[in-house]
Design a protein around this motif. Structure first.
Motif, mmCIF file in Angstrom:
data_model
loop_
_atom_site.group_PDB
_atom_site.id
_atom_site.type_symbol
_atom_site.label_atom_id
_atom_site.label_comp_id
_atom_site.label_asym_id
_atom_site.label_seq_id
_atom_site.Cartn_x
_atom_site.Cartn_y
_atom_site.Cartn_z
ATOM 1 N N ALA A 34 -12.281 4.731 3.286
ATOM 2 C CA ALA A 34 -12.856 3.417 2.977
ATOM 3 C C ALA A 34 -13.516 3.449 1.600
ATOM 4 C CB ALA A 34 -13.858 3.014 4.052
ATOM 5 N N ALA A 35 -14.227 4.536 1.317
ATOM 6 C CA ALA A 35 -14.885 4.654 0.015
ATOM 7 C C ALA A 35 -13.854 4.709 -1.112
ATOM 8 C CB ALA A 35 -15.754 5.917 -0.006
ATOM 9 N N ARG A 36 -12.738 5.410 -0.866
ATOM 10 C CA ARG A 36 -11.683 5.504 -1.891
ATOM 11 C C ARG A 36 -11.053 4.133 -2.136
ATOM 12 N NH1 ARG A 36 -8.893 10.683 -1.966
ATOM 13 N NH2 ARG A 36 -10.218 12.140 -0.872
ATOM 14 N N PHE A 37 -10.804 3.378 -1.065
ATOM 15 C CA PHE A 37 -10.247 2.027 -1.235
ATOM 16 C C PHE A 37 -11.192 1.165 -2.066
ATOM 17 C CE2 PHE A 37 -7.308 1.959 2.773
ATOM 18 C CZ PHE A 37 -6.232 2.355 1.994
ATOM 19 N N LEU A 38 -12.504 1.310 -1.817
ATOM 20 C CA LEU A 38 -13.471 0.519 -2.586
ATOM 21 C C LEU A 38 -13.401 0.883 -4.071
ATOM 22 C CD1 LEU A 38 -16.467 0.503 -0.080
ATOM 23 C CD2 LEU A 38 -15.026 -1.443 -0.738
ATOM 24 N N GLU A 39 -13.230 2.191 -4.356
ATOM 25 C CA GLU A 39 -13.058 2.619 -5.749
ATOM 26 C C GLU A 39 -11.820 1.973 -6.361
ATOM 27 O OE1 GLU A 39 -14.859 4.527 -7.917
ATOM 28 O OE2 GLU A 39 -16.396 4.292 -6.355
ATOM 29 N N GLN A 40 -10.737 1.914 -5.585
ATOM 30 C CA GLN A 40 -9.492 1.307 -6.060
ATOM 31 C C GLN A 40 -9.700 -0.176 -6.354
ATOM 32 O OE1 GLN A 40 -6.142 2.725 -6.534
ATOM 33 N NE2 GLN A 40 -7.551 4.446 -6.745
ATOM 34 N N LYS B 83 -12.433 -1.580 -7.281
ATOM 35 C CA LYS B 83 -13.176 -1.677 -8.545
ATOM 36 C C LYS B 83 -12.217 -1.529 -9.717
ATOM 37 C CE LYS B 83 -17.557 0.285 -7.118
ATOM 38 N NZ LYS B 83 -18.274 1.572 -7.153
ATOM 39 N N ALA B 84 -11.296 -0.560 -9.615
ATOM 40 C CA ALA B 84 -10.330 -0.333 -10.698
ATOM 41 C C ALA B 84 -9.448 -1.562 -10.874
ATOM 42 C CB ALA B 84 -9.488 0.904 -10.397
ATOM 43 N N LYS B 85 -9.076 -2.170 -9.749
ATOM 44 C CA LYS B 85 -8.236 -3.372 -9.830
ATOM 45 C C LYS B 85 -8.997 -4.492 -10.525
ATOM 46 C CE LYS B 85 -4.975 -4.177 -6.770
ATOM 47 N NZ LYS B 85 -3.813 -4.265 -7.669
ATOM 48 N N ASP B 86 -10.268 -4.662 -10.149
ATOM 49 C CA ASP B 86 -11.096 -5.689 -10.800
ATOM 50 C C ASP B 86 -11.235 -5.408 -12.290
ATOM 51 O OD1 ASP B 86 -11.375 -6.970 -8.438
ATOM 52 O OD2 ASP B 86 -13.348 -6.140 -7.952
ATOM 53 N N ALA B 87 -11.230 -4.120 -12.644
ATOM 54 C CA ALA B 87 -11.378 -3.750 -14.055
ATOM 55 C C ALA B 87 -10.065 -3.898 -14.819
ATOM 56 C CB ALA B 87 -11.893 -2.312 -14.168
ATOM 57 N N GLY C 232 0.813 -1.210 0.000
ATOM 58 C CA GLY C 232 0.000 0.000 0.000
ATOM 59 C C GLY C 232 0.841 1.253 0.000
ATOM 60 N N GLY C 233 0.163 2.396 -0.123
ATOM 61 C CA GLY C 233 0.827 3.681 -0.019
ATOM 62 C C GLY C 233 1.246 4.256 -1.357
ATOM 63 N N ALA C 234 1.062 3.493 -2.441
ATOM 64 C CA ALA C 234 1.422 4.000 -3.761
ATOM 65 C C ALA C 234 0.708 3.151 -4.800
ATOM 66 C CB ALA C 234 2.934 3.939 -3.983
ATOM 67 N N SER C 235 0.710 3.639 -6.021
ATOM 68 C CA SER C 235 0.147 2.875 -7.124
ATOM 69 C C SER C 235 1.303 2.272 -7.907
ATOM 70 C CB SER C 235 -0.691 3.778 -8.025
ATOM 71 O OG SER C 235 -1.760 4.326 -7.291
ATOM 72 N N ALA C 236 1.590 0.993 -7.642
ATOM 73 C CA ALA C 236 2.729 0.353 -8.311
ATOM 74 C C ALA C 236 2.614 -1.148 -8.143
ATOM 75 C CB ALA C 236 4.043 0.834 -7.701
ATOM 76 N N MET D 122 -4.815 0.295 -5.778
ATOM 77 C CA MET D 122 -4.466 -0.088 -4.400
ATOM 78 C C MET D 122 -5.388 -1.178 -3.864
ATOM 79 S SD MET D 122 -3.637 3.605 -2.694
ATOM 80 C CE MET D 122 -2.421 4.705 -3.421
ATOM 81 N N TYR D 123 -4.901 -1.839 -2.800
ATOM 82 C CA TYR D 123 -5.693 -2.840 -2.083
ATOM 83 C C TYR D 123 -6.444 -2.154 -0.944
ATOM 84 C CZ TYR D 123 -2.893 -6.487 -4.334
ATOM 85 O OH TYR D 123 -2.301 -7.316 -5.242
ATOM 86 N N TYR D 124 -7.491 -2.821 -0.488
ATOM 87 C CA TYR D 124 -8.218 -2.347 0.693
ATOM 88 C C TYR D 124 -7.447 -2.785 1.920
ATOM 89 C CZ TYR D 124 -12.237 -1.103 3.583
ATOM 90 O OH TYR D 124 -13.067 -0.512 4.505
ATOM 91 N N ASP D 125 -7.070 -1.832 2.778
ATOM 92 C CA ASP D 125 -6.294 -2.162 3.974
ATOM 93 C C ASP D 125 -7.166 -1.886 5.195
ATOM 94 O OD1 ASP D 125 -4.544 -2.273 6.147
ATOM 95 O OD2 ASP D 125 -2.838 -1.538 4.956
ATOM 96 N N ALA D 126 -7.769 -2.954 5.696
ATOM 97 C CA ALA D 126 -8.773 -2.802 6.767
ATOM 98 C C ALA D 126 -8.139 -2.291 8.061
ATOM 99 C CB ALA D 126 -9.476 -4.128 7.012
ATOM 100 N N ASP D 127 -6.903 -2.737 8.356
ATOM 101 C CA ASP D 127 -6.282 -2.257 9.596
ATOM 102 C C ASP D 127 -5.964 -0.766 9.498
ATOM 103 O OD1 ASP D 127 -4.881 -2.633 12.242
ATOM 104 O OD2 ASP D 127 -3.272 -1.782 11.005
ATOM 105 N N TYR D 128 -5.628 -0.318 8.293
ATOM 106 C CA TYR D 128 -5.363 1.113 8.133
ATOM 107 C C TYR D 128 -6.638 1.922 8.388
ATOM 108 C CZ TYR D 128 -4.067 5.588 6.161
ATOM 109 O OH TYR D 128 -3.845 6.927 5.990
#
Length: 503
Positions: free
Chosen positions: A436-442, A444-448, A215-219, A454-460
């Motif tokens: 949380a909403a932004r992670f969910l958007e990410q 969706k992008a990953k699924d697409a 996490g923390g970057a798009s890579a 990015m991944y959803y980081d629940a502890d974060y």
RNA sequence: GGGUGGUUAGCUCAGCCGGUAGAGCAGUUGGCUUUUAACCAAUUGGUCACAGGUUCAAAUCCUGUACCACCCA
């Protein structure tokens, strides 16, 4: 699990007649019973002697002899019958030894004549000045301390083969002054940054290099496996989410200088492992961070180079003036007045323009993203003088706080110098529900199909739910900054052992 | 992915309108007691990246491959 290549062929090393002759000399040395000794304690450094005594006259040195004990590698050798000069190099620089048969004795002198360029020697004697005024050690004793079995690169040109410079950095360092300077400057620069951060009340920390969720970057991350826990781990692509957890915990000013790993191609500006500094400050925002970052970079230049104005690749770079701050649209319009503000705020026009420029555009891309893509395509490389590009689109900034004026953009900046991204910072997104909403958007992008989403980081999210104070954070590409300060054209020139294809 | 240039002695490089491999450095031997990339004399060292092709003959011309560099996407 694949093992590293250790086949007999890979273990075989090249030999030639020069190495064979030097091995014979080593054999003779061993037979004398004192090869590779470690009882020579030097007391002086080559270049320090010149600093201390270089001004003394020949007569002064003769009147009050100065005894010295110096060790180093033989870089030049001039034998003239019963007396010789060698040039010896240590970490500080070079000094000349004068070795006479009458001074060291016939047996030692006969041995000495067989020593090779590259051998490591230790000499004891007194300082004097030659006819030409060069400070020189008149050796009363000289010893071989370590044998150089392989011939050094040509003594005048040094090592020039760029591939070999990177693969065998030790040779590059031994023979090229500029290379030594680059890495000394790198060390000084990082030390100056540490000093600056500490001086301003930041706490240096170390967060994990192995992350269960990258996490923390798009890579794209590197993956590895922990056997005992039987779990997949990722080498970190950024420390960001861990550092912000520390701010939640009350370490309100933290920084980390360490390696990130990104599974991408090699280029003059990219190495798969590279050094970043990230810092976070509670009760700061992106505006105050820009002020701080600007000061930090000037400080680094002053401390490592002694100036804020210097040459980079044949063109002047002046860090002393205030860094410009503009949006992507302002920057495009400034460098390309032909693109009017009306055009640059027209999504249809931008789509057409990007299509003409053969830039791939996602159908879902909003106005801000289109503007950013045109900026990257047309303007980024032209930002020679330090320039902050501000207000990046929210959809490409999933960890940044939205602007109060416009929720489609974030309080974010990227700093460009000589057309390259040097730093990236923003007011942090500390609203756990928005995050949380932004992670969910990410997701969706990953699924697409966006591999870098990015991944959803629940502890974060859980950490944010305990309350992250309003905070600003920034990452600075240390390698790229070193490139600027050392006039290096490629990132490989500022990384001691850059990633290479296997030989 | 595309284009351009490169790969010759341990190192730095020449040779490339085809005729069978050169220099400097380093190495070896000898000379030289203030040199400066020391110098002087002699001398060792090469599967000319690799594989094909053209030719009486290829380091040199052609094709392909590998690797390196730079530029473009």
């Amino acid at each position: 699990m694949t093992e590293p290549t250790q086949t007999p062929a890979a273990l075989q090393v090249d030999e030639n007649h020069i190495i064979a002759e030097r091995r014979e000399k080593l054999k003779t040395w061993r037979e004398s019973g004192k090869a590779y000794p470690n009882d020579f304690r030097r007391e002086n450094l080559a270049a320090k002697l010149d600093e201390l005594y270089g001004e003394k006259t020949k007569e002064e040195l003769e009147a009050t002899p100065i005894q010295v004990k110096v060790a180093g590698r033989i870089m030049l050798k001039r034998v003239m019958g019963k007396a010789s000069f060698i040039t010896v190099q240590d970490l500080s620089g070079r000094i000349q030894f004068y070795v006479q048969k009458d001074g060291v004795g016939e047996a030692v002198y006969d041995d000495f004549k067989k020593w090779d360029l590259g051998d490591i020697v230790g000499g004891v004697g007194s300082l004097f000045k030659t006819k030409t005024g060069e400070l020189t050690v008149q050796c009363a004793e000289i010893r071989l301390l370590s044998k150089c079995l392989r011939p050094l690169p040509e003594k005048f040109h040094g090592l020039t083969d760029v591939e070999q410079k990177y693969r065998q950095r030790y040779l590059d360092l031994a023979t090229n002054e500029e290379t030594r300077f680059t890495f000394v400057a790198r060390s000084r620069m990082i030390a100056s940054i540490r000093g600056h951060m500490t001086h301003h009340g930041f706490l240096e920390v170390e967060t994990p290099m192995m992350h269960p969720i990258p996490g923390g970057a798009s890579a794209k991350p590197f993956t590895t496996h922990h056997n005992a826990l039987d779990m997949q781990l990722f080498l970190r692509i950024a420390p960001e989410l861990y550092l912000k957890r520390l701010v939640v915990g009350g370490f309100e000013k933290v920084f980390e200088i360490n390696r990130n790993f990104r599974n991408e191609g090699l280029s003059p500006r990219h190495n798969p492992e590279f050094t970043m500094m990230e810092f976070y400050e509670a009760y700061a925002d992106y505006q105050s961070l820009m002020d701080f970052t600007e000061g930090l970079i000037r400080h680094a230049a002053r401390e490592s180079l002694g100036t804020e104005t210097f040459d980079y690749q044949g063109r002047t770079l002046d860090l002393s003036k205030p860094f410009r701050r503009m949006t992507t649209v302002e920057a495009i319009h400034y460098h390309h007045p032909g693109y009017s503000l009306t055009m640059l705020n027209d999504a249809g026009w931008l789509r057409q323009k990007l299509a003409d420029l053969k830039v791939e555009v996602f159908p879902t891309a909003g106005l801000g993203t289109l503007q950013m893509q045109l900026f990257e395509e047309t303007t980024e490389a032209e930002l020679w003088d330090p320039t902050y590009i501000i207000d990046y689109p929210t959809e490409v900034s999933p960890l940044a706080r939205r602007s109060d004026k416009n929720p489609d953009v974030t309080e974010r900046f990227e700093l460009f110098i000589v057309g390259r991204e040097i730093a990236n910072g923003f007011s942090e997104l500390n609203d756990p529900e928005d995050q949380a909403a932004r992670f969910l958007e990410q997701m969706k992008a990953k699924d697409a199909g966006d591999e870098e989403a990015m991944y959803y980081d629940a502890d974060y999210i859980r950490a944010l739910e305990y309350g992250l104070p309003p905070t600003g954070g920034c990452g600075i590409g240390i390698d790229r900054l070193v490139m600027l300060l050392t006039n290096a054209p490629a990132i490989r020139d500022v990384i001691l052992f850059p990633q290479m294809r296997p030989e």
